[in-house]
Motif scaffolding. Sequence first.
Motif, PDB file in Angstrom:
ATOM      1  N   LEU A  22      -2.431  15.008  26.286  1.00  0.00           N
ATOM      2  CA  LEU A  22      -3.733  15.504  25.833  1.00  0.00           C
ATOM      3  C   LEU A  22      -4.433  16.348  26.891  1.00  0.00           C
ATOM      4  O   LEU A  22      -5.552  16.814  26.670  1.00  0.00           O
ATOM      5  CB  LEU A  22      -4.635  14.323  25.446  1.00  0.00           C
ATOM      6  CG  LEU A  22      -4.179  13.496  24.245  1.00  0.00           C
ATOM      7  CD1 LEU A  22      -5.075  12.273  24.074  1.00  0.00           C
ATOM      8  CD2 LEU A  22      -4.188  14.347  22.968  1.00  0.00           C
ATOM      9  N   GLY A  23      -3.802  16.535  28.047  1.00  0.00           N
ATOM     10  CA  GLY A  23      -4.412  17.322  29.105  1.00  0.00           C
ATOM     11  C   GLY A  23      -5.596  16.637  29.752  1.00  0.00           C
ATOM     12  O   GLY A  23      -6.531  17.306  30.206  1.00  0.00           O
ATOM     13  N   LEU A  24      -5.558  15.302  29.832  1.00  0.00           N
ATOM     14  CA  LEU A  24      -6.664  14.520  30.375  1.00  0.00           C
ATOM     15  C   LEU A  24      -6.267  13.872  31.701  1.00  0.00           C
ATOM     16  O   LEU A  24      -5.093  13.605  31.939  1.00  0.00           O
ATOM     17  CB  LEU A  24      -7.081  13.433  29.388  1.00  0.00           C
ATOM     18  CG  LEU A  24      -7.547  13.918  28.011  1.00  0.00           C
ATOM     19  CD1 LEU A  24      -7.733  12.733  27.065  1.00  0.00           C
ATOM     20  CD2 LEU A  24      -8.837  14.721  28.124  1.00  0.00           C
ATOM     21  N   LEU A  75     -17.651  14.915  21.976  1.00  0.00           N
ATOM     22  CA  LEU A  75     -16.975  15.865  22.855  1.00  0.00           C
ATOM     23  C   LEU A  75     -17.984  16.463  23.825  1.00  0.00           C
ATOM     24  O   LEU A  75     -18.936  17.130  23.410  1.00  0.00           O
ATOM     25  CB  LEU A  75     -16.316  16.976  22.036  1.00  0.00           C
ATOM     26  CG  LEU A  75     -15.411  16.523  20.879  1.00  0.00           C
ATOM     27  CD1 LEU A  75     -14.855  17.737  20.126  1.00  0.00           C
ATOM     28  CD2 LEU A  75     -14.279  15.644  21.389  1.00  0.00           C
ATOM     29  N   PRO A  77     -17.486  18.784  26.853  1.00  0.00           N
ATOM     30  CA  PRO A  77     -16.559  19.529  27.711  1.00  0.00           C
ATOM     31  C   PRO A  77     -17.137  19.909  29.068  1.00  0.00           C
ATOM     32  O   PRO A  77     -16.384  20.242  29.981  1.00  0.00           O
ATOM     33  CB  PRO A  77     -16.250  20.783  26.889  1.00  0.00           C
ATOM     34  CG  PRO A  77     -17.425  20.938  25.966  1.00  0.00           C
ATOM     35  CD  PRO A  77     -17.891  19.552  25.664  1.00  0.00           C
ATOM     36  N   PHE A 103     -14.432  12.907  26.543  1.00  0.00           N
ATOM     37  CA  PHE A 103     -14.101  13.058  25.126  1.00  0.00           C
ATOM     38  C   PHE A 103     -13.822  11.670  24.547  1.00  0.00           C
ATOM     39  O   PHE A 103     -12.943  10.961  25.032  1.00  0.00           O
ATOM     40  CB  PHE A 103     -12.869  13.941  24.952  1.00  0.00           C
ATOM     41  CG  PHE A 103     -12.937  15.241  25.714  1.00  0.00           C
ATOM     42  CD1 PHE A 103     -13.552  16.353  25.158  1.00  0.00           C
ATOM     43  CD2 PHE A 103     -12.395  15.345  26.990  1.00  0.00           C
ATOM     44  CE1 PHE A 103     -13.629  17.545  25.859  1.00  0.00           C
ATOM     45  CE2 PHE A 103     -12.463  16.534  27.701  1.00  0.00           C
ATOM     46  CZ  PHE A 103     -13.079  17.636  27.141  1.00  0.00           C
ATOM     47  N   ARG A 121     -11.886  14.468  32.130  1.00  0.00           N
ATOM     48  CA  ARG A 121     -11.293  15.419  33.072  1.00  0.00           C
ATOM     49  C   ARG A 121     -12.213  15.559  34.272  1.00  0.00           C
ATOM     50  O   ARG A 121     -13.429  15.414  34.151  1.00  0.00           O
ATOM     51  CB  ARG A 121     -11.128  16.800  32.414  1.00  0.00           C
ATOM     52  CG  ARG A 121     -10.043  16.887  31.356  1.00  0.00           C
ATOM     53  CD  ARG A 121      -9.949  18.316  30.863  1.00  0.00           C
ATOM     54  NE  ARG A 121      -8.934  18.475  29.829  1.00  0.00           N
ATOM     55  CZ  ARG A 121      -9.058  19.291  28.808  1.00  0.00           C
ATOM     56  NH1 ARG A 121     -10.168  20.006  28.655  1.00  0.00           N
ATOM     57  NH2 ARG A 121      -8.093  19.396  27.924  1.00  0.00           N
ATOM     58  N   MET A 127     -11.135  20.616  25.045  1.00  0.00           N
ATOM     59  CA  MET A 127      -9.771  20.350  24.593  1.00  0.00           C
ATOM     60  C   MET A 127      -9.388  21.418  23.583  1.00  0.00           C
ATOM     61  O   MET A 127     -10.238  21.934  22.846  1.00  0.00           O
ATOM     62  CB  MET A 127      -9.689  18.966  23.954  1.00  0.00           C
ATOM     63  CG  MET A 127     -10.008  17.821  24.913  1.00  0.00           C
ATOM     64  SD  MET A 127      -9.951  16.175  24.124  1.00  0.00           S
ATOM     65  CE  MET A 127      -8.182  15.984  23.828  1.00  0.00           C
ATOM     66  N   SER A 128      -8.110  21.737  23.528  1.00  0.00           N
ATOM     67  CA  SER A 128      -7.644  22.724  22.550  1.00  0.00           C
ATOM     68  C   SER A 128      -7.636  22.103  21.158  1.00  0.00           C
ATOM     69  O   SER A 128      -7.716  20.873  20.998  1.00  0.00           O
ATOM     70  CB  SER A 128      -6.232  23.199  22.905  1.00  0.00           C
ATOM     71  OG  SER A 128      -5.288  22.146  22.727  1.00  0.00           O
ATOM     72  N   GLN A 131      -4.820  19.692  20.935  1.00  0.00           N
ATOM     73  CA  GLN A 131      -5.105  18.443  21.633  1.00  0.00           C
ATOM     74  C   GLN A 131      -6.055  17.555  20.842  1.00  0.00           C
ATOM     75  O   GLN A 131      -5.886  16.335  20.805  1.00  0.00           O
ATOM     76  CB  GLN A 131      -5.686  18.753  23.012  1.00  0.00           C
ATOM     77  CG  GLN A 131      -4.668  19.314  23.992  1.00  0.00           C
ATOM     78  CD  GLN A 131      -5.300  19.855  25.255  1.00  0.00           C
ATOM     79  OE1 GLN A 131      -6.488  20.210  25.283  1.00  0.00           O
ATOM     80  NE2 GLN A 131      -4.518  19.949  26.325  1.00  0.00           N
ATOM     81  N   LEU A 132      -7.033  18.149  20.187  1.00  0.00           N
ATOM     82  CA  LEU A 132      -7.955  17.372  19.363  1.00  0.00           C
ATOM     83  C   LEU A 132      -7.237  16.738  18.178  1.00  0.00           C
ATOM     84  O   LEU A 132      -7.490  15.585  17.820  1.00  0.00           O
ATOM     85  CB  LEU A 132      -9.103  18.265  18.871  1.00  0.00           C
ATOM     86  CG  LEU A 132     -10.089  18.744  19.943  1.00  0.00           C
ATOM     87  CD1 LEU A 132     -11.059  19.762  19.348  1.00  0.00           C
ATOM     88  CD2 LEU A 132     -10.850  17.571  20.548  1.00  0.00           C
ATOM     89  N   ALA A 135      -5.224  13.882  19.543  1.00  0.00           N
ATOM     90  CA  ALA A 135      -6.078  12.747  19.893  1.00  0.00           C
ATOM     91  C   ALA A 135      -6.434  11.945  18.647  1.00  0.00           C
ATOM     92  O   ALA A 135      -6.468  10.705  18.674  1.00  0.00           O
ATOM     93  CB  ALA A 135      -7.341  13.230  20.600  1.00  0.00           C
TER      94      ALA A 135
END
Length: 209
Positions: A22-24, A75, A77, A103, A121, A127-128, A131-132, A135
């Motif tokens: 998820l890029g977290l 969310l 960011p 998030f 993060r 998040m893209s 990714q959402l 998730a």
Amino acid sequence: MADCLAQITADVLPLEQCARALGLDGLALLLSHTEGMVPEPVQIHGRLTGLLEDVQLVHGQGPSDDAVRYGRRVLVPDLAALPPGPWPGLVTSIQQLGVSAVFAFPLLQGGMTIGALTGHRVTAGPMSRRQLTDARALAEGAVRATSRQPHWLTESPLPFAAAHQAAGALAQRHGLSPDHAWLLLRSQALAHDQTLLETAHAVLRSRFT
């Protein structure tokens, strides 16, 4: 993410792998044990994850709580760009940890919200869309796994077990209800500018009464 979901189907929660997908930088699974109570992490991954959830527990508010309370994703960011108002006093405390984005995704079961998945993060940024979507799928998989095999959530010691022990000690010392003892523990943490776990250990060592 496909591998993460496959492992969840087998009743394993690979938080570290899911966070990477998820890029977290960190990820927590939280459950709300009692209606009206702030959701509590039962599994965590990431250097700052425990501290992030700790500060939310101390303040009794935050993205994790809102995800459960309102049954919707939260969310954030860029905490630095958040307008004044939400979560008074909390945002600065989160930023001081080194967290820049949070998030939170609700765990929805029927008409109830039983918990949340909360990631963060250390750098700001959304998040893209992919990714959402992932998730949401992860949250749905966690709900199904919880329903099938609830024991897998507590196979290892709970991250905040000491806080519950301390609240129990305060309840016994002062003749308080469990909810009031929990509030007292939180208020002591705020008053002494400590984490919930630091305060809990102090209570268990009888430094706070």
